[in-house]
Design an enzyme around this catalytic site. Structure first.
Site, PDB file in Angstrom:
ATOM      1  N   SER A 131      -0.795  23.510   4.929  1.00  0.00           N
ATOM      2  CA  SER A 131      -0.414  24.726   5.641  1.00  0.00           C
ATOM      3  C   SER A 131       0.812  25.361   5.000  1.00  0.00           C
ATOM      4  O   SER A 131       1.671  24.666   4.438  1.00  0.00           O
ATOM      5  CB  SER A 131      -0.072  24.320   7.078  1.00  0.00           C
ATOM      6  OG  SER A 131       0.602  25.355   7.727  1.00  0.00           O
ATOM      7  N   TYR A 155       4.529  18.780  13.585  1.00  0.00           N
ATOM      8  CA  TYR A 155       3.256  19.173  12.963  1.00  0.00           C
ATOM      9  C   TYR A 155       3.451  19.426  11.471  1.00  0.00           C
ATOM     10  O   TYR A 155       2.713  18.906  10.630  1.00  0.00           O
ATOM     11  CB  TYR A 155       2.683  20.426  13.648  1.00  0.00           C
ATOM     12  CG  TYR A 155       1.551  21.069  12.870  1.00  0.00           C
ATOM     13  CD1 TYR A 155       0.290  20.478  12.823  1.00  0.00           C
ATOM     14  CD2 TYR A 155       1.752  22.258  12.144  1.00  0.00           C
ATOM     15  CE1 TYR A 155      -0.741  21.053  12.088  1.00  0.00           C
ATOM     16  CE2 TYR A 155       0.732  22.833  11.412  1.00  0.00           C
ATOM     17  CZ  TYR A 155      -0.512  22.226  11.387  1.00  0.00           C
ATOM     18  OH  TYR A 155      -1.526  22.798  10.647  1.00  0.00           O
ATOM     19  N   LYS A 159       1.968  17.446   7.864  1.00  0.00           N
ATOM     20  CA  LYS A 159       1.303  18.054   6.698  1.00  0.00           C
ATOM     21  C   LYS A 159       2.043  17.667   5.419  1.00  0.00           C
ATOM     22  O   LYS A 159       1.438  17.311   4.411  1.00  0.00           O
ATOM     23  CB  LYS A 159       1.250  19.579   6.842  1.00  0.00           C
ATOM     24  CG  LYS A 159       0.313  20.051   7.942  1.00  0.00           C
ATOM     25  CD  LYS A 159      -1.131  19.743   7.598  1.00  0.00           C
ATOM     26  CE  LYS A 159      -2.081  19.988   8.743  1.00  0.00           C
ATOM     27  NZ  LYS A 159      -3.412  19.445   8.543  1.00  0.00           N
TER      28      LYS A 159
HETATM   29  P1  NAD Z   1      -9.585  22.827  14.922  1.00  0.00           P
HETATM   30  O1  NAD Z   1      -8.813  22.146  15.989  1.00  0.00           O
HETATM   31  O2  NAD Z   1     -10.545  23.887  15.322  1.00  0.00           O
HETATM   32  O3  NAD Z   1     -10.359  21.750  14.033  1.00  0.00           O
HETATM   33  C1  NAD Z   1      -9.917  20.429  13.868  1.00  0.00           C
HETATM   34  C2  NAD Z   1     -11.082  19.516  14.182  1.00  0.00           C
HETATM   35  O4  NAD Z   1     -10.688  18.167  13.997  1.00  0.00           O
HETATM   36  C3  NAD Z   1     -11.587  19.650  15.627  1.00  0.00           C
HETATM   37  O5  NAD Z   1     -12.986  19.767  15.633  1.00  0.00           O
HETATM   38  C4  NAD Z   1     -11.139  18.349  16.290  1.00  0.00           C
HETATM   39  O6  NAD Z   1     -12.032  17.946  17.320  1.00  0.00           O
HETATM   40  C5  NAD Z   1     -11.144  17.410  15.111  1.00  0.00           C
HETATM   41  N1  NAD Z   1     -10.234  16.260  15.233  1.00  0.00           N
HETATM   42  C6  NAD Z   1      -8.937  16.270  15.627  1.00  0.00           C
HETATM   43  N2  NAD Z   1      -8.425  15.021  15.551  1.00  0.00           N
HETATM   44  C7  NAD Z   1      -9.416  14.226  15.078  1.00  0.00           C
HETATM   45  C8  NAD Z   1      -9.519  12.847  14.790  1.00  0.00           C
HETATM   46  N3  NAD Z   1      -8.472  12.014  14.979  1.00  0.00           N
HETATM   47  N4  NAD Z   1     -10.687  12.345  14.331  1.00  0.00           N
HETATM   48  C9  NAD Z   1     -11.761  13.164  14.147  1.00  0.00           C
HETATM   49  N5  NAD Z   1     -11.734  14.475  14.410  1.00  0.00           N
HETATM   50  C10 NAD Z   1     -10.573  15.000  14.871  1.00  0.00           C
HETATM   51  O7  NAD Z   1      -8.519  23.406  13.876  1.00  0.00           O
HETATM   52  P2  NAD Z   1      -8.725  24.353  12.611  1.00  0.00           P
HETATM   53  O8  NAD Z   1      -7.993  25.616  12.884  1.00  0.00           O
HETATM   54  O9  NAD Z   1     -10.146  24.392  12.217  1.00  0.00           O
HETATM   55  O10 NAD Z   1      -7.860  23.550  11.550  1.00  0.00           O
HETATM   56  C11 NAD Z   1      -8.451  22.644  10.628  1.00  0.00           C
HETATM   57  C12 NAD Z   1      -7.350  22.039   9.780  1.00  0.00           C
HETATM   58  O11 NAD Z   1      -6.618  23.070   9.133  1.00  0.00           O
HETATM   59  C13 NAD Z   1      -6.324  21.235  10.576  1.00  0.00           C
HETATM   60  O12 NAD Z   1      -5.952  20.105   9.808  1.00  0.00           O
HETATM   61  C14 NAD Z   1      -5.150  22.183  10.695  1.00  0.00           C
HETATM   62  O13 NAD Z   1      -3.931  21.515  10.821  1.00  0.00           O
HETATM   63  C15 NAD Z   1      -5.237  22.926   9.368  1.00  0.00           C
HETATM   64  N6  NAD Z   1      -4.600  24.249   9.415  1.00  0.00           N
HETATM   65  C16 NAD Z   1      -4.986  25.153  10.357  1.00  0.00           C
HETATM   66  C17 NAD Z   1      -4.346  26.395  10.428  1.00  0.00           C
HETATM   67  C18 NAD Z   1      -4.728  27.399  11.488  1.00  0.00           C
HETATM   68  O14 NAD Z   1      -3.920  28.310  11.759  1.00  0.00           O
HETATM   69  N7  NAD Z   1      -5.917  27.325  12.083  1.00  0.00           N
HETATM   70  C19 NAD Z   1      -3.322  26.726   9.517  1.00  0.00           C
HETATM   71  C20 NAD Z   1      -2.980  25.788   8.549  1.00  0.00           C
HETATM   72  C21 NAD Z   1      -3.627  24.547   8.509  1.00  0.00           C
HETATM   73  N1  UFG Z   2       3.173  35.931  18.037  1.00  0.00           N
HETATM   74  C1  UFG Z   2       3.486  36.736  19.092  1.00  0.00           C
HETATM   75  N2  UFG Z   2       2.907  36.487  20.291  1.00  0.00           N
HETATM   76  C2  UFG Z   2       2.000  35.478  20.481  1.00  0.00           C
HETATM   77  C3  UFG Z   2       1.688  34.653  19.381  1.00  0.00           C
HETATM   78  C4  UFG Z   2       2.293  34.906  18.166  1.00  0.00           C
HETATM   79  O1  UFG Z   2       4.303  37.666  18.983  1.00  0.00           O
HETATM   80  O2  UFG Z   2       1.524  35.285  21.627  1.00  0.00           O
HETATM   81  C5  UFG Z   2       3.771  36.227  16.713  1.00  0.00           C
HETATM   82  C6  UFG Z   2       4.625  35.093  16.150  1.00  0.00           C
HETATM   83  O3  UFG Z   2       5.951  35.207  16.613  1.00  0.00           O
HETATM   84  C7  UFG Z   2       4.476  35.324  14.644  1.00  0.00           C
HETATM   85  C8  UFG Z   2       3.052  35.888  14.499  1.00  0.00           C
HETATM   86  O4  UFG Z   2       2.706  36.392  15.794  1.00  0.00           O
HETATM   87  O5  UFG Z   2       5.377  36.305  14.207  1.00  0.00           O
HETATM   88  C9  UFG Z   2       2.028  34.841  14.088  1.00  0.00           C
HETATM   89  O6  UFG Z   2       2.096  33.731  14.977  1.00  0.00           O
HETATM   90  P1  UFG Z   2       0.971  32.596  15.003  1.00  0.00           P
HETATM   91  O7  UFG Z   2       1.346  31.638  16.092  1.00  0.00           O
HETATM   92  O8  UFG Z   2      -0.377  33.207  15.064  1.00  0.00           O
HETATM   93  O9  UFG Z   2       1.097  31.926  13.571  1.00  0.00           O
HETATM   94  P2  UFG Z   2       2.321  31.197  12.865  1.00  0.00           P
HETATM   95  O10 UFG Z   2       2.595  31.955  11.597  1.00  0.00           O
HETATM   96  O11 UFG Z   2       3.436  30.965  13.779  1.00  0.00           O
HETATM   97  O12 UFG Z   2       1.693  29.764  12.535  1.00  0.00           O
HETATM   98  C10 UFG Z   2       0.361  29.612  12.016  1.00  0.00           C
HETATM   99  C11 UFG Z   2      -0.233  28.308  12.498  1.00  0.00           C
HETATM  100  C12 UFG Z   2       0.489  27.146  11.896  1.00  0.00           C
HETATM  101  C13 UFG Z   2       0.537  27.287  10.413  1.00  0.00           C
HETATM  102  C14 UFG Z   2       1.116  28.601  10.003  1.00  0.00           C
HETATM  103  C15 UFG Z   2       1.007  28.761   8.523  1.00  0.00           C
HETATM  104  O13 UFG Z   2      -0.157  28.206  13.915  1.00  0.00           O
HETATM  105  O14 UFG Z   2      -0.208  25.968  12.200  1.00  0.00           O
HETATM  106  O15 UFG Z   2       0.392  29.670  10.628  1.00  0.00           O
HETATM  107  O16 UFG Z   2       1.573  29.944   8.116  1.00  0.00           O
HETATM  108  F1  UFG Z   2       1.296  26.289   9.917  1.00  0.00           F
END
Ligand code: NAD
Ligand code: UFG
Length: 344
Positions: A131, A155, A159
């Protein structure tokens, strides 16, 4: 529904989740066979059933927790994999400060368990979901892969730790081929409107929150701070369409056999949009009002975060193709067709 004969088989952990389900779809379309392990803690099997319908291809599913070494080992006994895409883990930044041990258990111990089982089966190719959070509060933007890393919450630390663990593994055994993909802000949904993000409870992230306001499930958006040093004072992020993001995973899998050691790549578009830009664009794209209130900054948030994604272009021949309009159109199609997500 067909099983692809002689296709290379990819293990996708967390494949029932938001990014995982889109990646399974694209892997199947690219001709791979897909096996998913997921404990369904933040997803439902319905996402994979829909992927099967869309692709007319079969996904072998195991309800397995990646911290369960015995159960994971049994999956590796059943199949010979070409590579692993490791999505499984917990991802709520705020929650990670309340229950840090659960985050270390699921994200770090889960990854170590997976790596151990892979090593035992002589499988040394992994694509890991990292991330942009690993850049902490960057000194400047756009962010390049060689910027210093740090973490501001448990979190983010999970990572960072898993990245380091994988680097150590690559030093200890030079046969490992590891791709660390640092996602910026994934949004959007598949164009079919059949799969998308289905957050449990109150969404933490901006885009699902806005779309729940637009669909009438929530009254207004709280905009967290308008006194940042950004053009309109609200936070700026690099939103990337989940299908573009998933496409980068497919390209990483297609190329991983030619990589050595650890390859670290930013996945973003290189464009930054503010919270108010997103509100305006969503109102235009959906034709709905998105009422909002300006409130205090959210602790831990940074002003700006956007990528220099050019290295992923060089290494994978990949770039994000979908702009903000498509991100919003596709989110809106998914949200308005499925106001309750995957629940009936
Ligand atoms: P998500 O929660 O939709 O998907 C994660 C999946 O992993 C889910 O289906 C959950 O049931 C499963 N899971 C969780 N713990 C588990 C375990 N111990 N064993 C088996 N399965 C498990 O999230 P996502 O948005 O699809 O994110 C996928 C990956 O990308 C995650 O590792 C997350 O940290 C990373 N990531 C997401 C974002 C974002 O903003 N969505 C940003 C950066 C990184
Ligand atoms: N924000 C609001 N109101 C809300 C939610 C978010 O104003 O209800 C704003 C936040 O302050 C930020 C922007 O919208 O300025 C984006 O916020 P998000 O929560 O959507 O995303 P972040 O950038 O904070 O974090 C996300 C994921 C993290 C990941 C990161 C990587 O949640 O897991 O992007 O850039 F690590």
């Amino acid at each position: 529904m067909s099983v692809q004969q002689n296709a290379k088989k990819i293990l996708v952990t967390g494949g029932a989740g938001y990014i995982g389900s889109h990646t399974c779809l694209l892997l199947l379309e690219a001709g791979f066979d897909v096996v998913v392990v997921d404990n369904l803690s933040n997803s439902s099997l319905e996402s994979l059933r829909r992927v099967e319908k869309l692709t007319e291809k079969f996904i072998r599913f195991y309800k397995v927790d990646v911290t369960d070494q015995k159960a994971l080992n049994a999956v590796f006994v059943d199949h010979e994999f070409e590579a692993v895409v490791h999505f499984a883990g917990l991802k709520a930044v705020g929650e990670s400060s309340q229950i840090p041990l659960t985050y270390y258990e699921q994200n770090v111990h889960g990854s170590v368990t997976l790596i151990k089982v892979m090593q035992a089966h002589n499988l040394k190719r992994i694509v890991f979901s990292s991330s942009a959070t690993v850049y902490g509060d960057p000194a400047s933007v756009p962010i390049k892969e060689d910027f210093p890393t740090s973490a501001t919450n448990p979190y983010g630390r999970t990572k960072l730790f898993v990245e380091e663990i994988l680097r150590d593994q690559a030093v200890a055994d030079n046969e490992w081929q590891i791709v660390l993909l640092r996602y910026f802000n994934p949004v959007g949904a598949h164009i079919s409107g059949q799969i998308g993000e289905h957050p449990q409870g109150i969404p933490n992230n901006l885009m699902p929150y806005i779309s729940q306001v637009a669909v009438g499930q929530r009254e207004f958006l709280s905009v967290f701070g308008n006194d940042y040093s950004t053009p309109d004072g609200t936070g700026v992020r690099d939103y990337i369409h989940v299908v573009d993001l998933s496409d980068a995973h497919v390209k990483a899998i297609q190329k991983i056999a030619s990589f050595a050691g650890v390859t670290t790549l930013n996945l973003g578009t290189g464009n930054g949009y503010s919270v108010l830009d997103m509100v305006k664009a969503f109102e235009q794209g959906s034709g709905k009002n998105v009422p909002y209130k300006l409130v205090e900054r959210r602790p831990g948030d940074i002003a700006e975060c956007w990528a220099d994604p050019s290295y992923a272009g060089v290494i994978l021949g990949w770039e994000a193709k979908k702009g903000l309009d498509e991100m919003i159109e596709d989110t809106w199609r998914w949200q308005s067709n499925n106001p309750n997500g995957f629940n009936k």
